[in-house]
Design a protein around this motif. Structure first.
Motif, PDB file in Angstrom:
ATOM      1  N   ALA A  22       0.841  -1.191   0.000  1.00  0.00           N
ATOM      2  CA  ALA A  22       0.000   0.000   0.000  1.00  0.00           C
ATOM      3  C   ALA A  22       0.872   1.235   0.000  1.00  0.00           C
ATOM      4  N   GLU A  23       0.268   2.397  -0.249  1.00  0.00           N
ATOM      5  CA  GLU A  23       1.043   3.614  -0.359  1.00  0.00           C
ATOM      6  C   GLU A  23       1.656   4.009   0.978  1.00  0.00           C
ATOM      7  N   ASP A  88       8.509  -2.857   6.118  1.00  0.00           N
ATOM      8  CA  ASP A  88       9.088  -2.709   4.779  1.00  0.00           C
ATOM      9  C   ASP A  88       9.210  -1.241   4.384  1.00  0.00           C
ATOM     10  N   GLY A  89       9.311  -0.356   5.357  1.00  0.00           N
ATOM     11  CA  GLY A  89       9.414   1.059   5.046  1.00  0.00           C
ATOM     12  C   GLY A  89       8.076   1.657   4.642  1.00  0.00           C
ATOM     13  N   VAL A  90       8.111   2.930   4.279  1.00  0.00           N
ATOM     14  CA  VAL A  90       6.909   3.627   3.809  1.00  0.00           C
ATOM     15  C   VAL A  90       6.713   3.264   2.346  1.00  0.00           C
ATOM     16  N   GLY A  91       5.787   2.358   2.096  1.00  0.00           N
ATOM     17  CA  GLY A  91       5.623   1.808   0.752  1.00  0.00           C
ATOM     18  C   GLY A  91       5.333   2.873  -0.296  1.00  0.00           C
ATOM     19  N   ARG A  92       6.027   2.795  -1.428  1.00  0.00           N
ATOM     20  CA  ARG A  92       5.833   3.691  -2.560  1.00  0.00           C
ATOM     21  C   ARG A  92       6.004   5.170  -2.196  1.00  0.00           C
ATOM     22  N   ALA A  93       6.868   5.427  -1.227  1.00  0.00           N
ATOM     23  CA  ALA A  93       7.053   6.815  -0.777  1.00  0.00           C
ATOM     24  C   ALA A  93       7.561   7.709  -1.885  1.00  0.00           C
ATOM     25  N   PHE A  94       8.298   7.158  -2.850  1.00  0.00           N
ATOM     26  CA  PHE A  94       8.929   7.979  -3.876  1.00  0.00           C
ATOM     27  C   PHE A  94       8.293   7.784  -5.245  1.00  0.00           C
ATOM     28  N   ARG A  95       6.994   7.502  -5.262  1.00  0.00           N
ATOM     29  CA  ARG A  95       6.328   7.171  -6.526  1.00  0.00           C
ATOM     30  C   ARG A  95       6.081   8.399  -7.403  1.00  0.00           C
ATOM     31  N   ASN A  96       5.963   9.598  -6.827  1.00  0.00           N
ATOM     32  CA  ASN A  96       5.609  10.794  -7.607  1.00  0.00           C
ATOM     33  C   ASN A  96       6.701  11.846  -7.484  1.00  0.00           C
ATOM     34  N   SER A  97       7.861  11.566  -8.024  1.00  0.00           N
ATOM     35  CA  SER A  97       8.971  12.504  -7.906  1.00  0.00           C
ATOM     36  C   SER A  97       8.771  13.695  -8.849  1.00  0.00           C
ATOM     37  N   PRO A  98       9.308  14.857  -8.488  1.00  0.00           N
ATOM     38  CA  PRO A  98       9.161  16.051  -9.334  1.00  0.00           C
ATOM     39  C   PRO A  98      10.017  15.948 -10.592  1.00  0.00           C
ATOM     40  N   PRO A  99       9.815  16.868 -11.537  1.00  0.00           N
ATOM     41  CA  PRO A  99      10.634  16.846 -12.768  1.00  0.00           C
ATOM     42  C   PRO A  99      12.112  17.005 -12.460  1.00  0.00           C
ATOM     43  N   LEU A 100      12.935  16.421 -13.314  1.00  0.00           N
ATOM     44  CA  LEU A 100      14.381  16.499 -13.160  1.00  0.00           C
ATOM     45  C   LEU A 100      14.936  17.763 -13.814  1.00  0.00           C
ATOM     46  N   GLU A 106      20.519  14.073 -17.419  1.00  0.00           N
ATOM     47  CA  GLU A 106      21.761  13.485 -17.909  1.00  0.00           C
ATOM     48  C   GLU A 106      22.214  12.359 -16.981  1.00  0.00           C
ATOM     49  N   TRP A 107      22.078  12.579 -15.678  1.00  0.00           N
ATOM     50  CA  TRP A 107      22.423  11.551 -14.688  1.00  0.00           C
ATOM     51  C   TRP A 107      21.549  10.320 -14.877  1.00  0.00           C
ATOM     52  N   LEU A 108      20.254  10.554 -15.121  1.00  0.00           N
ATOM     53  CA  LEU A 108      19.316   9.457 -15.318  1.00  0.00           C
ATOM     54  C   LEU A 108      19.649   8.675 -16.584  1.00  0.00           C
ATOM     55  N   ASP A 109      19.920   9.367 -17.671  1.00  0.00           N
ATOM     56  CA  ASP A 109      20.251   8.708 -18.932  1.00  0.00           C
ATOM     57  C   ASP A 109      21.506   7.850 -18.783  1.00  0.00           C
ATOM     58  N   ALA A 110      22.475   8.348 -18.021  1.00  0.00           N
ATOM     59  CA  ALA A 110      23.720   7.602 -17.829  1.00  0.00           C
ATOM     60  C   ALA A 110      23.490   6.304 -17.055  1.00  0.00           C
ATOM     61  N   ARG A 111      22.387   6.244 -16.300  1.00  0.00           N
ATOM     62  CA  ARG A 111      22.043   5.030 -15.559  1.00  0.00           C
ATOM     63  C   ARG A 111      21.028   4.176 -16.312  1.00  0.00           C
ATOM     64  N   GLY A 112      20.858   4.434 -17.575  1.00  0.00           N
ATOM     65  CA  GLY A 112      19.937   3.623 -18.359  1.00  0.00           C
ATOM     66  C   GLY A 112      18.482   3.867 -18.020  1.00  0.00           C
ATOM     67  N   GLY A 113      18.149   5.072 -17.510  1.00  0.00           N
ATOM     68  CA  GLY A 113      16.770   5.401 -17.186  1.00  0.00           C
ATOM     69  C   GLY A 113      16.326   4.957 -15.811  1.00  0.00           C
ATOM     70  N   LEU A 114      17.240   4.449 -14.991  1.00  0.00           N
ATOM     71  CA  LEU A 114      16.884   3.992 -13.650  1.00  0.00           C
ATOM     72  C   LEU A 114      16.914   5.173 -12.687  1.00  0.00           C
ATOM     73  N   ARG A 115      15.743   5.611 -12.209  1.00  0.00           N
ATOM     74  CA  ARG A 115      15.633   6.794 -11.376  1.00  0.00           C
ATOM     75  C   ARG A 115      16.268   6.563 -10.011  1.00  0.00           C
ATOM     76  N   PRO A 116      16.699   7.642  -9.341  1.00  0.00           N
ATOM     77  CA  PRO A 116      17.373   7.473  -8.050  1.00  0.00           C
ATOM     78  C   PRO A 116      16.481   6.828  -7.000  1.00  0.00           C
ATOM     79  N   GLU A 117      15.164   7.056  -7.097  1.00  0.00           N
ATOM     80  CA  GLU A 117      14.257   6.519  -6.077  1.00  0.00           C
ATOM     81  C   GLU A 117      13.846   5.076  -6.329  1.00  0.00           C
TER      82      GLU A 117
END
Length: 279
Positions: A22-23, A88-100, A106-117
């Protein structure tokens, strides 16, 4: 060791089949409504004289614990956060991150699209520390320990201590080195415990400029309200604010959960790679 790995693989395989969390952590009533749906989740009995770990319980175990320890309506000190919290922590806490920002993209692209959260981070493949703020949403339960000059936050994931100083010191403007868990100071604002942090290793999340503010309020004996604000102007175009409710787990105590490279390699070979190839 082989037996432990087999048990771990079985537990992970069962958890993979469960619905997404759950959220936020559920109330006792919500847990009760979900008991039948989570009956497949394993319940690992503890040795005599010990309690289960939070991740070793299913929802029925947690409901029974609330009844056994008389949590509903119990008196409490709002400035005492002691106890084992969540599983299991606060489930889905980082589901709605703001724009980059441009740098963030560039950081995201370098990681193959894997977001920090993301939970499925490279760190989990290499057994680097899970670090903060990821441990806010993914921790297998944690414990607050209140001391006169500091508060300790002990996470089952990684068997990791985080020290939050309450002796009046201030955050360093220029931390002499970066930490996986950051530099942390805390203070009370009435019934709310406020944690401020900076100086994070960029492998922990994203930018070394990130600053965090957390606010924990104990609204009753068995419930914490938590809010986390991420300020990282190098990564995000605006502050990232998330919140959730975390329930006490009185019938549990933290066990040991390390990311062991040799075990992780076997997990990749038997579980992660075969499952990923089918998606």
């Amino acid at each position: 060791m082989r037996k432990q790995i087999i048990v771990l693989i079985f537990a992970v395989a069962v958890i993979v089949m469960l619905p997404a969390p759950a959220e936020s952590q559920e109330t006792a009533e919500q847990l009760e409504s979900r008991v039948d749906h989570t009956a497949v989740q394993p319940s690992i009995p503890p040795p005599d004289g010990w309690k289960q770990c939070p991740r070793c319980q299913n929802n029925q175990d947690r409901l029974d614990g609330w009844e056994e320890y008389g949590i509903e309506g119990r008196d409490f000190d709002p400035q005492d956060l002691s106890g084992v919290w969540g599983f299991d922590g606060v489930g889905r806490a980082f589901r709605n991150s703001p724009p980059l920002t441009e740098w963030g993209q560039e950081w995201l692209d370098a990681r193959g699209g894997l977001r920090p959260e993301s939970r499925n981070t490279p760190e989990l493949r290499t057994c680097d520390p899970l670090a903060y703020p990821r441990l806010f949403s993914y921790n297998y339960g944690f414990e607050f320990v209140m001391l006169p000059d500091r508060v300790l936050q002990f996470f089952e994931w990684g068997h990791t201590w985080r020290t939050i100083w309450t002796d009046g010191r201030e955050l360093p403007e220029e931390p002499p080195m970066l930490h996986w868990l950051g530099w942390n100071v805390g203070h009370w604002e009435d019934d709310t415990f406020v944690i401020e942090s900076n100086g994070f290793d960029e492998r922990a999340w994203a930018s070394g400029e990130m600053r965090l503010e957390e606010r924990y309020r104990r609204v009753d004996y068995g419930t914490l309200e938590a809010e986390l604000t991420i300020n990282d102007p190098k990564m995000y175009t605006e502050p990232f604010v998330t919140s959730g409710t975390i329930k006490m787990v009185p019938s549990a105590e933290l066990w040991e959960y390390f990311c062991v490279p040799s075990d992780e390699k076997l997990f990749d070979e038997l579980i992660h790679i075969p499952v990923s190839s089918q998606q």
